[in-house]
Design an enzyme around this catalytic site. Structure first.
Site, PDB file in Angstrom:
ATOM      1  N   ASN A  12       0.831  -1.195   0.003  1.00 26.82           N
ATOM      2  CA  ASN A  12      -0.071  -0.011  -0.028  1.00 26.82           C
ATOM      3  C   ASN A  12       0.920   1.036   0.107  1.00 26.82           C
ATOM      4  O   ASN A  12       1.619   1.650   0.862  1.00 26.82           O
ATOM      5  CB  ASN A  12      -1.119  -0.109   1.286  1.00 26.82           C
ATOM      6  CG  ASN A  12      -1.635   1.263   1.437  1.00 26.82           C
ATOM      7  OD1 ASN A  12      -1.604   2.035   0.622  1.00 26.82           O
ATOM      8  ND2 ASN A  12      -2.410   1.367   2.724  1.00 26.82           N
ATOM      9  N   LYS A  14       0.080   4.268  -0.135  1.00 23.63           N
ATOM     10  CA  LYS A  14      -0.852   5.437   0.422  1.00 23.63           C
ATOM     11  C   LYS A  14      -0.431   6.657  -0.448  1.00 23.63           C
ATOM     12  O   LYS A  14      -0.510   6.406  -1.520  1.00 23.63           O
ATOM     13  CB  LYS A  14      -0.131   5.473   1.927  1.00 23.63           C
ATOM     14  CG  LYS A  14      -0.116   4.211   2.885  1.00 23.63           C
ATOM     15  CD  LYS A  14       0.131   4.466   4.199  1.00 23.63           C
ATOM     16  CE  LYS A  14       0.186   3.299   4.877  1.00 23.63           C
ATOM     17  NZ  LYS A  14       0.259   3.478   6.423  1.00 23.63           N
ATOM     18  N   GLU A  99      -6.676   4.519   8.288  1.00 25.46           N
ATOM     19  CA  GLU A  99      -6.322   5.821   8.077  1.00 25.46           C
ATOM     20  C   GLU A  99      -7.630   6.414   7.571  1.00 25.46           C
ATOM     21  O   GLU A  99      -8.096   7.563   7.755  1.00 25.46           O
ATOM     22  CB  GLU A  99      -5.351   6.028   7.401  1.00 25.46           C
ATOM     23  CG  GLU A  99      -3.963   5.798   7.994  1.00 25.46           C
ATOM     24  CD  GLU A  99      -2.792   5.379   6.997  1.00 25.46           C
ATOM     25  OE1 GLU A  99      -2.883   5.518   5.919  1.00 25.46           O
ATOM     26  OE2 GLU A  99      -1.625   4.778   7.584  1.00 25.46           O
ATOM     27  N   GLY A 173       2.936   1.671  10.818  1.00 30.84           N
ATOM     28  CA  GLY A 173       4.025   2.954  10.626  1.00 30.84           C
ATOM     29  C   GLY A 173       4.737   3.122  11.815  1.00 30.84           C
ATOM     30  O   GLY A 173       5.463   4.081  11.968  1.00 30.84           O
TER      31      GLY A 173
HETATM   32  C1  PEP Z   1      -0.437  -0.168   6.505  1.00 28.34           C
HETATM   33  O1  PEP Z   1      -0.937   1.185   6.328  1.00 28.34           O
HETATM   34  O2  PEP Z   1      -1.521  -0.757   5.763  1.00 28.34           O
HETATM   35  C2  PEP Z   1       0.555  -0.521   6.859  1.00 28.34           C
HETATM   36  C3  PEP Z   1       0.698  -1.670   7.257  1.00 28.34           C
HETATM   37  O3  PEP Z   1       1.666   0.249   7.260  1.00 28.34           O
HETATM   38  P1  PEP Z   1       3.050  -0.063   7.542  1.00 28.34           P
HETATM   39  O4  PEP Z   1       3.497  -1.345   6.999  1.00 28.34           O
HETATM   40  O5  PEP Z   1       3.874   1.212   7.078  1.00 28.34           O
HETATM   41  O6  PEP Z   1       2.968  -0.232   8.892  1.00 28.34           O
END
Ligand code: PEP
Length: 251
Positions: A12, A14, A99, A173
């Site tokens: 992802n 984002k 999010e 994150g």
């Molecule tokens: C996400 O936002 O779906 C996610 C898993 O982010 P990260 O891997 O950066 O924790």
């Protein structure tokens, strides 16, 4: 890993990625070599779906969207419909990411409508669930996840059209991850719920783990029972990291 279920590793991006980021996808393509024993997917911003699809054409790497509106078209300025994502080349769309739930007020019923829209457009819906740090501290993890599952999943969900992503909000994150025992417990409880509600389908639905997955912890997390792949945020932006996670399945 659950025997017959083909895992999925989905990245992802984002709200990250201008055209130059397509070079990372090209590196993923080049670095995969022989077809991996898992489905690999990248979910870029909507602006990059078509160019990414062209970059990855013929590689087997799938392209997904990050969100969709529940309606197919209309006066919804700035939104993108599931049909538009499919038209642009996506096979899948993430819905109910924490999010979106937190910053856009998306309630379970909205997530469900979006998952139904995905199915209407012929897309696979990756439906995200997961508890916050406060809910975890209060011992509410399973209760929250079960409620989100009950209200976010359409009745017509099947193993072919729906993937669950368990993403503890506090792990996204942050570099923090639950213990393997915690992941195993939550995934087993999700599997139980899916089997009870979707007889014949729930046993085969993929349940991804998401939250700070990186090459150094992927092998441990992805080996846990009922963890059928990963939803990867930050580490999906760099081809070497993303490939390092996919490689956990070759080890
Ligand atoms: C996400 O936002 O779906 C996610 C898993 O982010 P990260 O891997 O950066 O924790």
């Amino acid at each position: 890993m659950t025997g017959a279920i083909r895992p999925l590793v989905a990245g992802n991006w984002k709200m990250n990625g201008l055209t130059a980021q397509l070079a990372e996808a090209q590196s993923v393509r080049n670095g995969l070599g022989a077809p991996p024993p898992v489905d690999v997917m990248i979910c870029p911003p909507a602006t990059l779906i078509t160019p990414l699809m062209l970059t990855l054409k013929g590689s087997g790497v799938l392209v997904g969207g990050q969100d969709c509106h529940s309606e197919p078209c209309g006066a919804f300025t700035g939104d993108v419909s599931a049909e538009m994502l499919a038209d642009a080349g996506a096979t899948t769309v993430i819905v109910g990411h924490s999010e979106r739930r937190a910053m856009h007020g998306e309630l379970d019923r909205i997530v469900r409508a979006k998952a139904e829209a995905a199915h209407r457009a012929g897309l696979i819906a990756i439906v995200c669930v997961g508890e916050t740090a406060g809910e975890r501290a209060a011992g509410l993890t399973e209760e929250v996840v079960h409620r989100q599952l009950a209200h976010s999943l359409p009745d017509a969900a099947t193993a072919a059209n729906t993937v669950i992503a368990y993403e503890p909000v506090w792990a996204i994150g942050t570099g923090l991850t639950p213990t393997a025992a915690d992941v195993a417990r939550v995934h087993a409880s999700i599997r139980e719920r899916l089997q009870a509600r979707f007889p014949g389908e729930g046993a085969r639905m993929r349940i991804l783990y998401g939250g700070s997955v990186k090459p150094s912890n992927a092998a441990e997390l992805l080996a846990i029972d009922h963890v059928n792949g990963a939803l990867v945020g930050g580490a999906s932006l760099k081809a070497s990291d993303f490939l390092g996670i996919v490689a956990a399945y070759k080890a």
